[in-house]
Write a protein that holds these residues in place. Structure first.
Motif, PDB file in Angstrom:
ATOM      1  N   ARG A  45      -1.298   6.225   8.756  1.00  0.00           N
ATOM      2  CA  ARG A  45      -0.237   5.373   9.289  1.00  0.00           C
ATOM      3  C   ARG A  45       0.469   4.630   8.160  1.00  0.00           C
ATOM      4  N   THR A  48       3.956  -1.324   8.638  1.00  0.00           N
ATOM      5  CA  THR A  48       4.874  -1.641   9.737  1.00  0.00           C
ATOM      6  C   THR A  48       6.298  -1.797   9.207  1.00  0.00           C
ATOM      7  N   GLU A  49       7.244  -1.775  10.128  1.00  0.00           N
ATOM      8  CA  GLU A  49       8.642  -1.972   9.727  1.00  0.00           C
ATOM      9  C   GLU A  49       8.814  -3.294   8.985  1.00  0.00           C
ATOM     10  N   ARG A  50       8.187  -4.361   9.489  1.00  0.00           N
ATOM     11  CA  ARG A  50       8.325  -5.666   8.848  1.00  0.00           C
ATOM     12  C   ARG A  50       7.743  -5.650   7.436  1.00  0.00           C
ATOM     13  N   GLU A  51       6.597  -5.005   7.263  1.00  0.00           N
ATOM     14  CA  GLU A  51       5.995  -4.920   5.928  1.00  0.00           C
ATOM     15  C   GLU A  51       6.895  -4.148   4.968  1.00  0.00           C
ATOM     16  N   SER A  78       6.970   8.773  14.684  1.00  0.00           N
ATOM     17  CA  SER A  78       6.760   7.445  15.254  1.00  0.00           C
ATOM     18  C   SER A  78       6.117   7.589  16.627  1.00  0.00           C
ATOM     19  N   GLY A  83       2.647   3.135  15.822  1.00  0.00           N
ATOM     20  CA  GLY A  83       3.172   3.050  14.465  1.00  0.00           C
ATOM     21  C   GLY A  83       3.793   4.355  14.019  1.00  0.00           C
ATOM     22  N   THR A  84       4.061   4.449  12.731  1.00  0.00           N
ATOM     23  CA  THR A  84       4.672   5.636  12.143  1.00  0.00           C
ATOM     24  C   THR A  84       3.651   6.350  11.282  1.00  0.00           C
TER      25      THR A  84
END
Length: 244
Positions: A45, A48-51, A78, A83-84
């Motif tokens: 994985r 995250t987008e925010r990270e 995704s 998650g991605t």
């Protein structure tokens, strides 16, 4: 500011903040480099987008555009609520980044990209006619209806036209068609955004989109080829006429 990945020993690599210029292309390259240096394996994985936003110093829309581009290339997936994930190992050296076209003038650039479009779109239309499902036909018709509404209201329908052709690519059920288009999209969009500042550019091709849809719906591969060629022939004629 230099781009790259800063390795801090055992910790996951920290990505350097990017300059604003050509940000999506830069983020794509650094993201691929990050995946390689972080040692991510198939099935791992991603952050995250925010990270990723914090690490790269870019906004959410840029991160999502890069992730979407990698999804189109078939290397990321995704999963809602999870998650991605990495579908296959990639690096900056192995993943294909968007192609660039440096032509001396607009006319030359349009004709060069048209040659590539002809090769892809004619075959995609033929395969879509052979392989389309009932759901594919519904999707293509929905995109066509949206294109027609915008075209009749504004006289032009660039984004809707692209969505229509992407639906045809998907109906061909060969992911390479969309992957190739994604790689070339940056070069295409650079030159195909309102060519020659003429809102009437390629307007004469509009009726052939409906006949192309009909050929695909009827499963007639040769007719689909011919209708696509008619669209592209009109485009070529307008390029030559409007660039004189």
């Amino acid at each position: 500011m230099a781009l790259g990945v800063e390795n801090t020993g055992r910790d996951p690599p920290r990505l350097a903040i990017l300059a604003p210029l050509d940000r999506v292309a830069q983020v794509s390259g650094v993201m691929a480099d990050y995946i390689e240096k972080a040692g991510l394996k198939r099935g791992d994985r991603l952050p995250t987008e925010r990270e990723l936003m914090v690490a790269l110093g870019v906004g959410r829309s840029t991160v999502r555009e890069v992730i979407g581009r990698f999804q189109a290339l078939g290397v990321l997936e995704s999963r809602k609520g999870s998650g991605t994930y990495l579908l296959q190992p990639i690096s900056a050296a192995t993943v294909h980044m968007p192609l660039r076209l440096e032509a001396e003038n607009l006319r030359e650039a349009l004709l060069q990209t048209l040659e590539v479009r002809r090769g892809l779109e004619v075959e995609a239309s033929a395969w879509a006619a052979r392989r389309r499902t009932a759901q594919d036909i519904q999707q293509i018709e929905e995109k066509l209806d949206a294109m027609e509404r915008v075209h009749l209201a504004k006289g032009t329908s660039g984004k809707e036209d692209l969505a229509f052709h992407l639906a045809i690519y998907d109906a061909a059920h060969n992911p390479l068609f969309r992957q190739l288009l994604e790689q070339m999209r940056e070069a295409f969009e650079r030159f195909w955004s309102k060519p020659f500042d003429r809102p009437d550019f390629a307007r004469r091709s509009f009726p052939y989109h409906r006949t192309l849809f009909a050929a695909i719906a009827e499963g007639d591969a040769e007719a689909a080829r011919q209708e696509t060629l008619k669209i592209l022939s009109v485009v070529e004629e307008d390029i030559k006429d409007m660039s004189q």
